[in-house]
Design a protein around this motif. Structure first.
Motif, PDB file in Angstrom:
ATOM      1  N   GLU A  13       1.151   1.690   6.961  1.00  0.00           N
ATOM      2  CA  GLU A  13      -0.031   1.547   5.616  1.00  0.00           C
ATOM      3  C   GLU A  13      -1.262   0.947   6.081  1.00  0.00           C
ATOM      4  O   GLU A  13      -2.500   1.615   5.631  1.00  0.00           O
ATOM      5  CB  GLU A  13       0.629   1.013   4.428  1.00  0.00           C
ATOM      6  CG  GLU A  13      -0.207   1.063   3.201  1.00  0.00           C
ATOM      7  CD  GLU A  13      -0.313   2.610   2.645  1.00  0.00           C
ATOM      8  OE1 GLU A  13      -1.511   3.000   2.152  1.00  0.00           O
ATOM      9  OE2 GLU A  13       0.552   3.132   2.685  1.00  0.00           O
ATOM     10  N   TYR A  14      -1.141   0.151   6.814  1.00  0.00           N
ATOM     11  CA  TYR A  14      -2.376  -0.764   7.306  1.00  0.00           C
ATOM     12  C   TYR A  14      -3.587  -0.053   7.979  1.00  0.00           C
ATOM     13  O   TYR A  14      -4.668  -0.176   7.896  1.00  0.00           O
ATOM     14  CB  TYR A  14      -2.000  -1.999   8.055  1.00  0.00           C
ATOM     15  CG  TYR A  14      -1.668  -1.825   9.275  1.00  0.00           C
ATOM     16  CD1 TYR A  14      -2.774  -2.091  10.410  1.00  0.00           C
ATOM     17  CD2 TYR A  14      -0.447  -1.460   9.954  1.00  0.00           C
ATOM     18  CE1 TYR A  14      -2.269  -1.764  11.577  1.00  0.00           C
ATOM     19  CE2 TYR A  14      -0.177  -1.254  11.040  1.00  0.00           C
ATOM     20  CZ  TYR A  14      -0.993  -1.628  11.880  1.00  0.00           C
ATOM     21  OH  TYR A  14      -0.796  -1.356  13.418  1.00  0.00           O
TER      22      TYR A  14
ATOM     23  N   ARG B 271      -5.161   2.624   5.680  1.00  0.00           N
ATOM     24  CA  ARG B 271      -5.893   1.886   4.731  1.00  0.00           C
ATOM     25  C   ARG B 271      -7.348   1.986   5.457  1.00  0.00           C
ATOM     26  O   ARG B 271      -8.406   2.001   4.516  1.00  0.00           O
ATOM     27  CB  ARG B 271      -5.734   0.645   4.591  1.00  0.00           C
ATOM     28  CG  ARG B 271      -6.780  -0.221   3.383  1.00  0.00           C
ATOM     29  CD  ARG B 271      -6.256   0.558   2.199  1.00  0.00           C
ATOM     30  NE  ARG B 271      -4.880   0.292   1.495  1.00  0.00           N
ATOM     31  CZ  ARG B 271      -4.651  -0.803   0.905  1.00  0.00           C
ATOM     32  NH1 ARG B 271      -5.324  -1.656   0.515  1.00  0.00           N
ATOM     33  NH2 ARG B 271      -3.065  -0.994   0.259  1.00  0.00           N
TER      34      ARG B 271
ATOM     35  N   ARG C  58      -1.230   5.020  -3.792  1.00  0.00           N
ATOM     36  CA  ARG C  58      -1.881   3.617  -3.639  1.00  0.00           C
ATOM     37  C   ARG C  58      -0.776   2.913  -3.336  1.00  0.00           C
ATOM     38  O   ARG C  58      -0.380   1.992  -4.273  1.00  0.00           O
ATOM     39  CB  ARG C  58      -2.551   3.260  -5.046  1.00  0.00           C
ATOM     40  CG  ARG C  58      -3.550   4.333  -5.395  1.00  0.00           C
ATOM     41  CD  ARG C  58      -4.287   4.092  -6.672  1.00  0.00           C
ATOM     42  NE  ARG C  58      -4.961   5.280  -7.080  1.00  0.00           N
ATOM     43  CZ  ARG C  58      -5.876   5.268  -8.338  1.00  0.00           C
ATOM     44  NH1 ARG C  58      -5.880   4.312  -8.942  1.00  0.00           N
ATOM     45  NH2 ARG C  58      -6.249   6.373  -8.453  1.00  0.00           N
TER      46      ARG C  58
ATOM     47  N   VAL D 154      -0.396  -2.931   1.223  1.00  0.00           N
ATOM     48  CA  VAL D 154      -0.105  -3.238   2.770  1.00  0.00           C
ATOM     49  C   VAL D 154       1.025  -4.196   3.001  1.00  0.00           C
ATOM     50  O   VAL D 154       1.822  -4.149   3.803  1.00  0.00           O
ATOM     51  CB  VAL D 154      -1.524  -3.590   3.511  1.00  0.00           C
ATOM     52  CG1 VAL D 154      -1.245  -3.692   4.866  1.00  0.00           C
ATOM     53  CG2 VAL D 154      -2.619  -2.190   3.331  1.00  0.00           C
TER      54      VAL D 154
END
Length: 572
Positions: free
Chosen positions: A542-543, A546, A564, A567
């Motif tokens: 996820e990081y 992003r 949405r 992280v």
């Protein structure tokens, strides 16, 4: 009554430009005898305007445009326009505004405010307090806005909201339902939408006219595909997909059938040349009773082409840059860019290293020749060697992940250098499968301004490639048949680190788009440990996502604004 269905492509925030398009349409359809012109949801501002709606100066400009630019246009045909409007207590409403004779005569606010997936309307708007038809000529119009028609309990077998605006408007005497919409595209959406609208028309025995926005706005792509449906559920007309269109309709009352809609033709006028005193009508798209053209991978292709073209045009870029590896993802990205911008506005750059195969170098060059785009080769061996010597303090290379990734980061720097110096927008080439599990390099192959394939699975990338080659070989055949590889170390192929893409993509679709649990996915016949490992990779990456470039959305659940996730989190 003659109604013009105006499917336009607005630029968010360009109030003058958007109302200028409306003016051109009104001038043309007035000469064609239209009594009413219907524009999409929030046509004045473009959709979604997001936090522009929090700016007082922006809302004042909208108010001025409605008063000084839109209202006077209704001295010809009546206008039905979508715009944000401040009501009592300065609350903001997503409104359908009916103008006649140069002034506002009726306002219907949106009742159902979606707050899921890519939608965040309750952040900005208050829902309508009441719903009522409005009389125009011989007809009682039931005005609705987008989500207002997506709550039929008989079609969905459930209700997301307590009220059904269509049901209420029909009960109050509406004999013609009109929907102003900004409904973003995803694969399969057009067929679903048309089927739902036909069902509603049949249920209430009322025609339904649907005006949808078209064009790309950041991640979202709007397909248009506006339509009119008769009380029997027959589609009277279907506007073009993925392009501006204006359709002229005739609405009449009959003794036997009630209110009926008939397509008269299309006008080629929204953003084109000025029309003469008697604009020519062109035939509408033919739709046989009870049947619509099937949606295939060609729709995804058209959506991505439109998304690229509008993203560059609306952000002020004219040309795009693609790093060509000789692989399937960069080949498809380059082909889409050439279709969207013209080959003369696309540059392909090959950046081979010691691990790049001769076949890949040949395929990159051959692709550029087939597309007719400019091509450069910038070898990275000297830069790569300098990094290895410096970071290993003169010792032997380690052959680890850091050394693999530095190649991608060198390439990212080269592309951004060319972008800065020559004014190209860099298109990243990573697909959804890779982005999902983190099989991508931050500040390397993720560097760029737009992620074209970020919502396209690897399996779908191959489908797009075959579609691109449907008439002649554009993407070299060798690209389609060789095993996918990042070519960052000797003999590397993707399957060294990932399961077969057919398996991976099925697991990813179940987890991301369908939101299934590990146990539910494993119950479909997948190895439970593999499922858990894929899910771990998705959650841990996820990081990276992003920090990725905006990606064009073509599925029901894309990374970014529609998903949405935190992280820093841990499954407990």
């Amino acid at each position: 009554m003659r109604i013009a269905l105006a499917q336009l492509n607005p630029t968010i925030g360009d109030i003058g430009g958007n109302t200028g398009k409306m003016r051109k349409v009104v001038e043309a359809v007035r000469r064609a005898g239209a009594d009413l012109v219907i524009f999409p949801e929030l046509a004045v501002t473009g959709y979604p305007p997001r936090d522009l709606l929090c700016r007082r100066d922006f809302l004042r400009r909208v108010e001025e445009a409605l008063r000084e630019e839109v209202a006077p246009l209704s001295r010809g045909p009546a206008l039905l326009v979508g715009a944000p409007v401040q009501g009592e207590g300065e609350f903001l409403y997503n409104a359908a505004l009916l103008y006649t004779g140069g002034s506002l005569c009726f306002r219907q606010d949106k009742s159902l405010l979606p707050n899921y997936d890519v939608f965040d309307e309750s952040r900005y708007f208050r829902p309508a307090r009441e719903r009522a038809p409005v009389r125009l000529g011989d007809f009682n119009l039931g005005l609705t806005i987008c989500e207002d028609i997506w709550n039929d309990k008989d079609y969905w077998n459930r209700r997301l909201y307590e009220i059904d605006p269509v049901e209420e408007l029909v009960a109050k005497g509406a004999d013609l339902i009109i929907n102003l919409s900004a409904s973003p595209y995803h694969y399969g959406k057009i067929g679903l939408r048309v089927d739902m609208i036909r069902s509603i028309a049949r249920k209430y025995g009322r025609p339904l006219i649907y005006a949808n926005q078209v064009g790309g706005n950041d991640e979202l792509i709007f397909d248009g595909s506006s339509l009119a449906v008769n009380p029997s559920g027959q589609v009277a007309c279907l506007a073009a997909g993925f392009e501006e269109d204006v359709v002229l309709l005739e609405v009449a009352r009959t003794d036997a059938m009630g209110v009926l809609v008939r397509a008269m033709g299309r006008l080629r006028c929204p953003a084109g040349e000025p029309v003469d005193a008697a604009p020519q009508l062109y035939p509408c798209l033919e739709v046989s009773p009870g049947h619509l053209p099937g949606e295939d991978i060609g729709y995804v292709y058209r959506a991505l082409v439109l998304g690229i073209a509008d993203y560059l045009r609306k952000t002020g870029f004219r040309k795009a840059l693609v790093g060509l590896s000789g692989g399937i993802d960069s080949s498809v990205t380059a082909a889409l860019a050439a279709a969207a911008l013209g080959p003369e506005n696309v540059l392909g750059v090959s950046m081979p290293s010691r691990y790049s195969s001769p076949g890949s170098r040949f395929d990159a060059r051959k692709l550029a020749e087939n597309l007719g785009i400019a091509f450069r080769e910038v070898p990275i061996e000297r830069m790569f060697s300098a990094f290895l010597e410096s970071m290993n303090q003169g010792g032997d290379p380690c052959g680890d992940l850091a050394e693999e990734n530095i190649q991608a980061r060198i390439r990212g720097n080269i592309l951004m250098f060319i972008s800065n110096r020559e004014g190209y927008l860099v298109l990243t080439t990573g697909n959804k499968s890779e982005m999902a599990v983190g099989y991508c390099t931050l500040y390397g192959d993720m560097s760029g301004g737009l992620a074209v394939l970020a919502d396209v699975s690897k399996v779908m990338v191959y489908q797009l490639a075959r579609y691109i080659n449907r008439e002649r070989e554009i993407i070299p055949h060798s690209v389609l048949v060789k095993p996918p590889s990042a070519e960052l170390k000797p003999g590397q192929v993707d399957q060294d680190s990932l399961p077969p893409y057919e398996v991976l993509d099925a697991i990813l679709q179940a987890y991301i788009e369908e939101e299934k649990s590990a146990d539910e996915i494993a119950a479909r016949g997948f190895d439970p440990e593999l499922v858990r490992e894929v899910i771990r990779k998705v959650d841990r990456a996820e990081y990276k996502r992003r920090q990725a470039a905006p990606g064009l959305r073509v599925t029901s659940r894309a990374f970014g604004m529609g998903r949405r996730m935190p992280v820093a989190w841990r499954a407990g």
